[in-house]
Design a protein around this motif. Structure first.
Motif, mmCIF file in Angstrom:
data_model
loop_
_atom_site.group_PDB
_atom_site.id
_atom_site.type_symbol
_atom_site.label_atom_id
_atom_site.label_comp_id
_atom_site.label_asym_id
_atom_site.label_seq_id
_atom_site.Cartn_x
_atom_site.Cartn_y
_atom_site.Cartn_z
ATOM 1 N N HIS A 40 0.834 -1.208 0.000
ATOM 2 C CA HIS A 40 0.000 0.000 0.000
ATOM 3 C C HIS A 40 0.868 1.257 0.000
ATOM 4 N N HIS A 41 1.858 1.301 0.867
ATOM 5 C CA HIS A 41 2.701 2.491 0.954
ATOM 6 C C HIS A 41 3.619 2.637 -0.256
ATOM 7 N N GLU A 42 4.113 1.529 -0.785
ATOM 8 C CA GLU A 42 4.969 1.625 -1.972
ATOM 9 C C GLU A 42 4.172 2.179 -3.156
ATOM 10 N N GLU A 43 2.928 1.747 -3.297
ATOM 11 C CA GLU A 43 2.079 2.297 -4.361
ATOM 12 C C GLU A 43 1.816 3.787 -4.130
ATOM 13 N N ILE A 59 4.819 5.769 -5.216
ATOM 14 C CA ILE A 59 4.905 5.862 -6.674
ATOM 15 C C ILE A 59 3.938 6.915 -7.202
ATOM 16 N N ARG A 60 2.698 6.902 -6.699
ATOM 17 C CA ARG A 60 1.698 7.882 -7.144
ATOM 18 C C ARG A 60 2.126 9.300 -6.813
ATOM 19 N N LEU A 109 10.831 9.641 -0.125
ATOM 20 C CA LEU A 109 11.199 9.903 -1.524
ATOM 21 C C LEU A 109 12.513 10.676 -1.596
ATOM 22 N N GLU A 110 12.698 11.603 -0.682
ATOM 23 C CA GLU A 110 13.946 12.359 -0.647
ATOM 24 C C GLU A 110 15.112 11.432 -0.314
ATOM 25 N N THR A 111 14.929 10.565 0.648
ATOM 26 C CA THR A 111 15.982 9.627 1.041
ATOM 27 C C THR A 111 16.355 8.698 -0.112
ATOM 28 N N PHE A 139 9.377 21.079 -2.015
ATOM 29 C CA PHE A 139 10.002 19.885 -2.597
ATOM 30 C C PHE A 139 9.705 19.840 -4.085
ATOM 31 N N GLN A 140 10.629 19.218 -4.824
ATOM 32 C CA GLN A 140 10.463 19.115 -6.275
ATOM 33 C C GLN A 140 10.953 17.744 -6.738
ATOM 34 N N ALA A 141 10.235 17.145 -7.689
ATOM 35 C CA ALA A 141 10.641 15.849 -8.234
ATOM 36 C C ALA A 141 11.929 16.003 -9.041
ATOM 37 N N LEU A 142 12.793 15.003 -8.988
ATOM 38 C CA LEU A 142 14.002 14.959 -9.805
ATOM 39 C C LEU A 142 13.742 14.156 -11.063
#
Length: 341
Positions: free
Chosen positions: A263-266, A269-270, A319-321, A336-339
């Motif tokens: 559940h948390h991995e999904e 990803i989302r 996600l940052e880690t 925060f910003q996606a890489l």
């Protein structure tokens, strides 16, 4: 093993679960969870409780009366092992100690937090919350409404546990399993002589526990990452019956732990995908508003939004880690910003 499905507190009853283990439902006033399942484990020198319930007169009546209905006297309780410091688990531990002389035990990391709470004045707590919400990007008009009231801190523990320690339970083998995530010092308790695991809030049969980070913008911890690792660890204990603190008793804790991890991995990803679609860095509050909760963001009460922000912050930190997003330096509120993948 006796098994129940989630029912209102009014339909709950104390139960003899066999093998010298009993459960007592203890109400949580004004909380949708309804009740905490407090467990008693028998020993020749008196029962040891796993958790104690919320500090409220109705809860005390339910706990002491429920034990009496099972033929147990609260005055004979040998000790209380607290799975974590939250008030619906640790709240009545002090009153049990007063009634019986029992010791109180919890993991050393949660014990440190309880000591901090005893030193932290209510005014300091309010200032801490207000500044945290502001840095997260909450609307200034919403900050005051989103600040929850602080419950009284639980009783200080007499004993501190570490991973692998055996609880003082003569004639039984009850071992502490450190499962950080929901709190830094959360523990499950493995009753090794009966293939049972008291899971506290770590693994619940239907809902997933709240995993938040406080203050939201900490960059030195990763509670969700710790939680996911802890789920793996519980899964490695083998085929065990789960005795959780809420909802109902269930079989095969490893299978449920795997479901929660998935559940948390999904969800991660989302969230990474949603952030990659945005052209600008986002505040924690903006991220929380675009995540999926059990009701639409606009329908969440301000206090629930603050909890959602804590959970969003924990996902952002993981996600940052993992190197999938970055924290924009030297901005307030934090963003925060996606890489690029």
């Amino acid at each position: 093993m006796a098994k129940t499905r989630r029912r209102p507190y009014s339909e709950q009853r104390p139960q003899d679960l066999g093998g010298g283990v009993w459960s007592v439902p203890v109400p949580i006033p004004g909380n949708p969870l309804g009740y905490t399942l407090v467990y008693a484990v028998d020993s020749p020198r008196g029962p040891v409780l796993v958790d104690a319930g919320w500090n409220h007169p109705d809860a005390w009546e339910a706990l002491s009366g429920g034990l009496a209905a099972l033929g147990l006297d609260v005055a004979a309780v040998r000790g209380v092992v607290v799975t974590h410091f939250h008030p619906d688990h640790a709240g009545l531990a002090g009153q049990v100690k007063e009634a019986s002389g029992a010791w109180i035990a919890m993991h050393e990391e949660d014990a440190a937090l309880v000591r901090l709470m005893h030193r932290f004045a209510a005014e300091e707590h309010a200032s801490f919350q207000s500044d945290m919400l502001r840095r997260a990007g909450a609307d200034p008009g919403e900050v005051g409404e989103a600040m929850g009231t602080r419950p009284d801190p639980p009783a200080l523990p007499d004993r501190e546990l570490r991973d692998g320690d055996l609880v003082d339970l003569p004639g039984r083998k009850l071992r502490a399993v450190h499962t950080p995530g929901h709190t830094p010092g959360h523990i499950c308790l493995h009753l090794e002589d009966a293939d049972r695991l008291f899971t506290g809030d770590h693994v619940l049969p239907d809902i997933t526990p709240h995993i938040g980070i406080y203050p939201y913008d900490r960059d030195d911890v990763d509670p969700l990452g710790d939680f996911l690792d802890s789920l793996n660890r519980v899964g490695e204990l083998g085929l065990l019956d789960a005795l959780p603190a809420h909802e109902w008793i269930f079989h095969d804790v490893a299978a449920r732990a795997a479901e929660i991890r998935h559940h948390h991995e999904e969800k991660l990803i989302r969230l990474r995908t949603l952030m990659a679609e945005r052209s600008r860095p986002l505040t924690i509050w903006e991220v929380a508003a675009m995540m999926t909760w059990n009701r639409p963001w606009d329908d969440l009460a301000p206090v629930l939004r603050s909890m959602a922000a804590g959970e969003a912050a924990a996902h952002l930190r993981t996600l940052e880690t993992r190197g999938l997003i970055r924290r924009v330096p030297e901005v307030d509120p934090v963003r925060f910003q996606a890489l690029d993948s």
